[in-house]
Design an enzyme around this catalytic site. Structure first.
Site, PDB file in Angstrom:
ATOM      1  N   GLY A  47      -4.445  -1.759   6.106  1.00 21.63           N
ATOM      2  CA  GLY A  47      -3.556  -1.568   5.156  1.00 21.63           C
ATOM      3  C   GLY A  47      -3.881  -0.678   3.999  1.00 21.63           C
ATOM      4  O   GLY A  47      -4.666  -1.820   3.785  1.00 21.63           O
ATOM      5  N   GLN A  52      -1.949   1.160  -4.035  1.00 21.24           N
ATOM      6  CA  GLN A  52      -2.857   0.240  -4.468  1.00 21.24           C
ATOM      7  C   GLN A  52      -4.639   1.541  -4.754  1.00 21.24           C
ATOM      8  O   GLN A  52      -5.577  -0.164  -5.300  1.00 21.24           O
ATOM      9  CB  GLN A  52      -2.930  -0.403  -3.048  1.00 21.24           C
ATOM     10  CG  GLN A  52      -2.161  -1.339  -2.740  1.00 21.24           C
ATOM     11  CD  GLN A  52      -2.167  -2.177  -1.675  1.00 21.24           C
ATOM     12  OE1 GLN A  52      -2.520  -1.094  -0.739  1.00 21.24           O
ATOM     13  NE2 GLN A  52      -3.168  -2.800  -1.560  1.00 21.24           N
ATOM     14  N   CYS A  91      -3.978  -8.834   1.120  1.00 19.71           N
ATOM     15  CA  CYS A  91      -3.343  -7.951   0.657  1.00 19.71           C
ATOM     16  C   CYS A  91      -4.899  -7.942  -0.212  1.00 19.71           C
ATOM     17  O   CYS A  91      -5.343  -8.124  -0.814  1.00 19.71           O
ATOM     18  CB  CYS A  91      -2.385  -8.048  -0.285  1.00 19.71           C
ATOM     19  SG  CYS A  91      -1.559  -6.115  -0.514  1.00 19.71           S
ATOM     20  N   LEU A  92      -4.966  -6.207   0.172  1.00 20.89           N
ATOM     21  CA  LEU A  92      -6.896  -5.898  -0.367  1.00 20.89           C
ATOM     22  C   LEU A  92      -6.373  -6.280  -2.377  1.00 20.89           C
ATOM     23  O   LEU A  92      -7.541  -5.783  -2.617  1.00 20.89           O
ATOM     24  CB  LEU A  92      -6.966  -4.443  -0.365  1.00 20.89           C
ATOM     25  CG  LEU A  92      -7.476  -3.606   1.577  1.00 20.89           C
ATOM     26  CD1 LEU A  92      -7.732  -2.542   1.516  1.00 20.89           C
ATOM     27  CD2 LEU A  92      -8.831  -4.301   1.054  1.00 20.89           C
ATOM     28  N   HIS A 133       4.607  -4.655   5.603  1.00 27.47           N
ATOM     29  CA  HIS A 133       4.239  -5.313   4.339  1.00 27.47           C
ATOM     30  C   HIS A 133       3.698  -3.880   3.525  1.00 27.47           C
ATOM     31  O   HIS A 133       3.598  -3.441   2.391  1.00 27.47           O
ATOM     32  CB  HIS A 133       2.546  -5.428   4.997  1.00 27.47           C
ATOM     33  CG  HIS A 133       1.446  -5.794   3.687  1.00 27.47           C
ATOM     34  ND1 HIS A 133       1.235  -7.904   3.085  1.00 27.47           N
ATOM     35  CD2 HIS A 133       1.141  -5.432   3.055  1.00 27.47           C
ATOM     36  CE1 HIS A 133       0.442  -7.736   2.122  1.00 27.47           C
ATOM     37  NE2 HIS A 133       0.485  -6.036   2.022  1.00 27.47           N
ATOM     38  N   GLU A 134       2.613  -2.646   4.211  1.00 24.33           N
ATOM     39  CA  GLU A 134       2.939  -1.606   3.486  1.00 24.33           C
ATOM     40  C   GLU A 134       3.759  -0.230   3.149  1.00 24.33           C
ATOM     41  O   GLU A 134       4.073   0.025   1.679  1.00 24.33           O
ATOM     42  CB  GLU A 134       2.336  -0.322   4.699  1.00 24.33           C
ATOM     43  CG  GLU A 134       0.803  -0.992   5.366  1.00 24.33           C
ATOM     44  CD  GLU A 134      -0.604  -1.889   3.910  1.00 24.33           C
ATOM     45  OE1 GLU A 134      -0.759  -0.344   2.991  1.00 24.33           O
ATOM     46  OE2 GLU A 134      -0.822  -2.704   4.152  1.00 24.33           O
ATOM     47  N   HIS A 137       4.576  -2.105   0.051  1.00 28.09           N
ATOM     48  CA  HIS A 137       4.243  -0.933  -1.409  1.00 28.09           C
ATOM     49  C   HIS A 137       4.566  -0.560  -1.754  1.00 28.09           C
ATOM     50  O   HIS A 137       4.973   0.242  -3.828  1.00 28.09           O
ATOM     51  CB  HIS A 137       2.737  -1.732  -0.660  1.00 28.09           C
ATOM     52  CG  HIS A 137       1.894  -2.414  -0.819  1.00 28.09           C
ATOM     53  ND1 HIS A 137       1.706  -3.000  -1.839  1.00 28.09           N
ATOM     54  CD2 HIS A 137       0.925  -2.960  -0.114  1.00 28.09           C
ATOM     55  CE1 HIS A 137       0.216  -4.083  -1.681  1.00 28.09           C
ATOM     56  NE2 HIS A 137       0.031  -4.255  -0.467  1.00 28.09           N
TER      57      HIS A 137
HETATM   58 NI    NI Z   1      -1.536  -5.226   0.003  1.00 25.65          NI
END
Ligand code: NI
Length: 170
Positions: A47, A52, A91-92, A133-134, A137
């Site tokens: 995701g 991000q 998470c990236l 989760h996304e 963000h």
């Molecule tokens: Ni994330």
């Protein structure tokens, strides 16, 4: 595209901001979505959300298993299950660190695709967690914010972020 990470103060500020609705689903947005999908897959993520990659827009991409990546524009969760599930989230933007987060086990989400068509989806298990989760963000929320203070501070310390320097949502 560069993936913003919490160890860089100006990038962390961006990750803590509330993203703006996409006004027009045009070719620029379609291109952004395509770039985000490539960046997500290259980073081995499942995701990726606009903030991000430094774009403060309500858009995210997900990679559901072996299926084609999906793009969600101006997403809204319209229903959640009472049942909860627990996943060890990563998470990236917080590379290499994980924490267990409890969230509704199933959600219904409404969004628009890159062709400007609205759609509604019902998802459960891992995809329900990824979508929540996304969506977090887009509201400046990181999975860290769902952890106990001690665990959150431990992860912040790993990235040399002092708890006092962790920005408020703006
Ligand atoms: Ni994330």
């Amino acid at each position: 595209m560069e993936i913003y990470t919490i160890d860089k103060p100006e990038q962390l500020q961006m990750l803590r901001r509330i993203a703006d609705p996409v006004q027009d689903i045009d070719s620029n947005i379609a291109q952004l979505a395509q770039d985000m999908v490539h960046t997500m897959i290259k980073g081995n993520g499942i995701g990726l959300a606009g903030p991000q990659v430094g774009r403060l827009l309500r858009i995210f991409t997900i990679k559901p298993g072996n299926a084609e990546p999906l793009v969600f524009i101006n997403p809204e969760i319209i229903a959640t299950s009472e049942e909860l599930s627990l996943y060890d989230e990563g998470c990236l933007s917080i590379p290499g660190q994980y924490g267990e987060v409890k969230r509704p086990a199933a959600v219904q989400i409404h969004a628009w695709n890159t062709k400007g068509r609205p759609f509604t989806m019902e998802v459960d298990q891992l995809m329900a967690t990824v979508i929540q989760h996304e969506l977090d963000h887009l509201n400046g929320v990181l999975f860290l914010d769902h952890l106990k203070k001690g665990k959150k501070n431990k992860i912040l310390k790993h990235f040399s972020v002092k708890p006092a320097d962790y920005p408020e949502i703006a």
